[in-house]
Design a protein around this motif. Sequence first.
Motif, PDB file in Angstrom:
ATOM      1  N   MET A   1       0.836  -1.182   0.000  1.00 54.74           N
ATOM      2  CA  MET A   1       0.000   0.000   0.000  1.00 54.74           C
ATOM      3  C   MET A   1       0.880   1.244   0.000  1.00 54.74           C
ATOM      4  O   MET A   1       1.859   1.326   0.725  1.00 54.74           O
ATOM      5  CB  MET A   1      -0.908  -0.017   1.233  1.00 54.74           C
ATOM      6  CG  MET A   1      -1.737   1.232   1.400  1.00 54.74           C
ATOM      7  SD  MET A   1      -2.728   1.173   2.905  1.00 54.74           S
ATOM      8  CE  MET A   1      -4.313   0.907   2.175  1.00 54.74           C
ATOM      9  N   SER A   2       0.536   2.209  -0.815  1.00 56.56           N
ATOM     10  CA  SER A   2       1.285   3.453  -0.929  1.00 56.56           C
ATOM     11  C   SER A   2       0.769   4.466   0.095  1.00 56.56           C
ATOM     12  O   SER A   2      -0.417   4.519   0.386  1.00 56.56           O
ATOM     13  CB  SER A   2       1.122   4.004  -2.341  1.00 56.56           C
ATOM     14  OG  SER A   2       1.721   5.254  -2.451  1.00 56.56           O
ATOM     15  N   VAL A   3       1.667   5.253   0.621  1.00 54.28           N
ATOM     16  CA  VAL A   3       1.295   6.296   1.579  1.00 54.28           C
ATOM     17  C   VAL A   3       1.749   7.644   1.037  1.00 54.28           C
ATOM     18  O   VAL A   3       2.719   7.741   0.291  1.00 54.28           O
ATOM     19  CB  VAL A   3       1.909   6.052   2.976  1.00 54.28           C
ATOM     20  CG1 VAL A   3       1.323   4.820   3.631  1.00 54.28           C
ATOM     21  CG2 VAL A   3       3.413   5.943   2.912  1.00 54.28           C
ATOM     22  N   ASP A   4       1.032   8.687   1.422  1.00 49.94           N
ATOM     23  CA  ASP A   4       1.431  10.041   1.070  1.00 49.94           C
ATOM     24  C   ASP A   4       2.411  10.544   2.113  1.00 49.94           C
ATOM     25  O   ASP A   4       2.091  10.588   3.303  1.00 49.94           O
ATOM     26  CB  ASP A   4       0.214  10.975   1.024  1.00 49.94           C
ATOM     27  CG  ASP A   4      -0.706  10.683  -0.133  1.00 49.94           C
ATOM     28  OD1 ASP A   4      -0.198  10.279  -1.202  1.00 49.94           O
ATOM     29  OD2 ASP A   4      -1.921  10.857   0.021  1.00 49.94           O
ATOM     30  N   LEU A   5       3.593  10.912   1.663  1.00 50.03           N
ATOM     31  CA  LEU A   5       4.614  11.434   2.564  1.00 50.03           C
ATOM     32  C   LEU A   5       4.490  12.944   2.599  1.00 50.03           C
ATOM     33  O   LEU A   5       4.537  13.604   1.566  1.00 50.03           O
ATOM     34  CB  LEU A   5       6.003  11.024   2.069  1.00 50.03           C
ATOM     35  CG  LEU A   5       6.229   9.526   1.884  1.00 50.03           C
ATOM     36  CD1 LEU A   5       7.622   9.263   1.332  1.00 50.03           C
ATOM     37  CD2 LEU A   5       6.008   8.770   3.182  1.00 50.03           C
ATOM     38  N   THR A   6       4.334  13.499   3.788  1.00 51.64           N
ATOM     39  CA  THR A   6       4.131  14.941   3.909  1.00 51.64           C
ATOM     40  C   THR A   6       5.351  15.674   4.448  1.00 51.64           C
ATOM     41  O   THR A   6       5.356  16.896   4.495  1.00 51.64           O
ATOM     42  CB  THR A   6       2.916  15.254   4.806  1.00 51.64           C
ATOM     43  OG1 THR A   6       3.177  14.801   6.135  1.00 51.64           O
ATOM     44  CG2 THR A   6       1.651  14.586   4.270  1.00 51.64           C
ATOM     45  N   GLY A   7       6.378  14.940   4.852  1.00 45.75           N
ATOM     46  CA  GLY A   7       7.572  15.553   5.395  1.00 45.75           C
ATOM     47  C   GLY A   7       8.602  15.832   4.320  1.00 45.75           C
ATOM     48  O   GLY A   7       8.613  15.220   3.253  1.00 45.75           O
ATOM     49  N   THR A   8       9.482  16.771   4.636  1.00 44.78           N
ATOM     50  CA  THR A   8      10.578  17.137   3.749  1.00 44.78           C
ATOM     51  C   THR A   8      11.883  17.022   4.520  1.00 44.78           C
ATOM     52  O   THR A   8      12.003  17.557   5.628  1.00 44.78           O
ATOM     53  CB  THR A   8      10.409  18.597   3.262  1.00 44.78           C
ATOM     54  OG1 THR A   8       9.156  18.719   2.600  1.00 44.78           O
ATOM     55  CG2 THR A   8      11.525  18.989   2.325  1.00 44.78           C
ATOM     56  N   TYR A   9      12.854  16.331   3.931  1.00 41.23           N
ATOM     57  CA  TYR A   9      14.195  16.273   4.518  1.00 41.23           C
ATOM     58  C   TYR A   9      14.970  17.472   4.002  1.00 41.23           C
ATOM     59  O   TYR A   9      14.921  17.789   2.810  1.00 41.23           O
ATOM     60  CB  TYR A   9      14.900  14.970   4.117  1.00 41.23           C
ATOM     61  CG  TYR A   9      16.326  14.918   4.585  1.00 41.23           C
ATOM     62  CD1 TYR A   9      16.615  14.674   5.920  1.00 41.23           C
ATOM     63  CD2 TYR A   9      17.369  15.147   3.713  1.00 41.23           C
ATOM     64  CE1 TYR A   9      17.928  14.663   6.371  1.00 41.23           C
ATOM     65  CE2 TYR A   9      18.694  15.130   4.152  1.00 41.23           C
ATOM     66  CZ  TYR A   9      18.961  14.885   5.481  1.00 41.23           C
ATOM     67  OH  TYR A   9      20.253  14.874   5.931  1.00 41.23           O
ATOM     68  N   LEU A  10      15.683  18.163   4.890  1.00 38.79           N
ATOM     69  CA  LEU A  10      16.434  19.325   4.460  1.00 38.79           C
ATOM     70  C   LEU A  10      17.679  19.507   5.312  1.00 38.79           C
ATOM     71  O   LEU A  10      17.819  18.908   6.378  1.00 38.79           O
ATOM     72  CB  LEU A  10      15.571  20.591   4.527  1.00 38.79           C
ATOM     73  CG  LEU A  10      15.027  20.996   5.904  1.00 38.79           C
ATOM     74  CD1 LEU A  10      15.104  22.495   6.042  1.00 38.79           C
ATOM     75  CD2 LEU A  10      13.580  20.550   6.010  1.00 38.79           C
ATOM     76  N   THR A  11      18.575  20.333   4.808  1.00 39.97           N
ATOM     77  CA  THR A  11      19.753  20.751   5.557  1.00 39.97           C
ATOM     78  C   THR A  11      19.564  22.227   5.867  1.00 39.97           C
ATOM     79  O   THR A  11      19.355  23.041   4.954  1.00 39.97           O
ATOM     80  CB  THR A  11      21.037  20.534   4.731  1.00 39.97           C
ATOM     81  OG1 THR A  11      21.125  19.150   4.378  1.00 39.97           O
ATOM     82  CG2 THR A  11      22.263  20.930   5.531  1.00 39.97           C
ATOM     83  N   LEU A  12      19.613  22.567   7.135  1.00 42.25           N
ATOM     84  CA  LEU A  12      19.430  23.948   7.564  1.00 42.25           C
ATOM     85  C   LEU A  12      20.643  24.791   7.168  1.00 42.25           C
ATOM     86  O   LEU A  12      21.710  24.260   6.844  1.00 42.25           O
ATOM     87  CB  LEU A  12      19.208  24.011   9.071  1.00 42.25           C
ATOM     88  CG  LEU A  12      17.983  23.234   9.590  1.00 42.25           C
ATOM     89  CD1 LEU A  12      17.929  23.298  11.115  1.00 42.25           C
ATOM     90  CD2 LEU A  12      16.698  23.769   8.981  1.00 42.25           C
TER      91      LEU A  12
END
Length: 175
Positions: free
Chosen positions: A1-12
């Motif tokens: 089952m596919s899920v919607d990913l709402t987070g973003t990985y980032l470098t500050l």
Amino acid sequence: MSVDLTGTYLTLDDGRPAVRFSRVHDHPVERVWRFVTDPDELAQWFPSRPDMDLRPGGVIRFSGDPNMPESTGTVLALHPPRHLSFEWGGDELHFDLAEADGGRTRFTLTNVLAAENTAARNSAGWEVCLAALDARAGGERSQGPHAGAGARWKEFYDGYVGAGVPSGAPVPGVD
């Protein structure tokens, strides 16, 4: 089952890794602020129950997470009702609230990570926790972040790993 990913990985800007989530809730800023600062509200969606001394430098005691030992953190910044940041388990959590159209509030959580390889694990956990917050804000009942197998944590984790988000950190309660 596919899920919607709402987070973003980032470098500050300072080079630290982080994951960020944003939601818009159909409540004024003052109400969403209570979701973030009231221990009874937090207990409905946050992984641990925090007992907070809400002032810069104040101590926060975290308990009630079946996968983590009791711990303490420190309030880093407090600007009611717009910003709260504190230390939690070696990470920093930043909650930012801003007015949105129609009396709504943009809620942004930035989890500044102590270790890059925790990004996928923490992102999956926040998906589950923020789904509980979304339900609470929408007036729905939720089992909260410790709903067991029904929480879909593993699906989110696999999704973040598949998207190339750094992984490999031990998973409390699993590893």
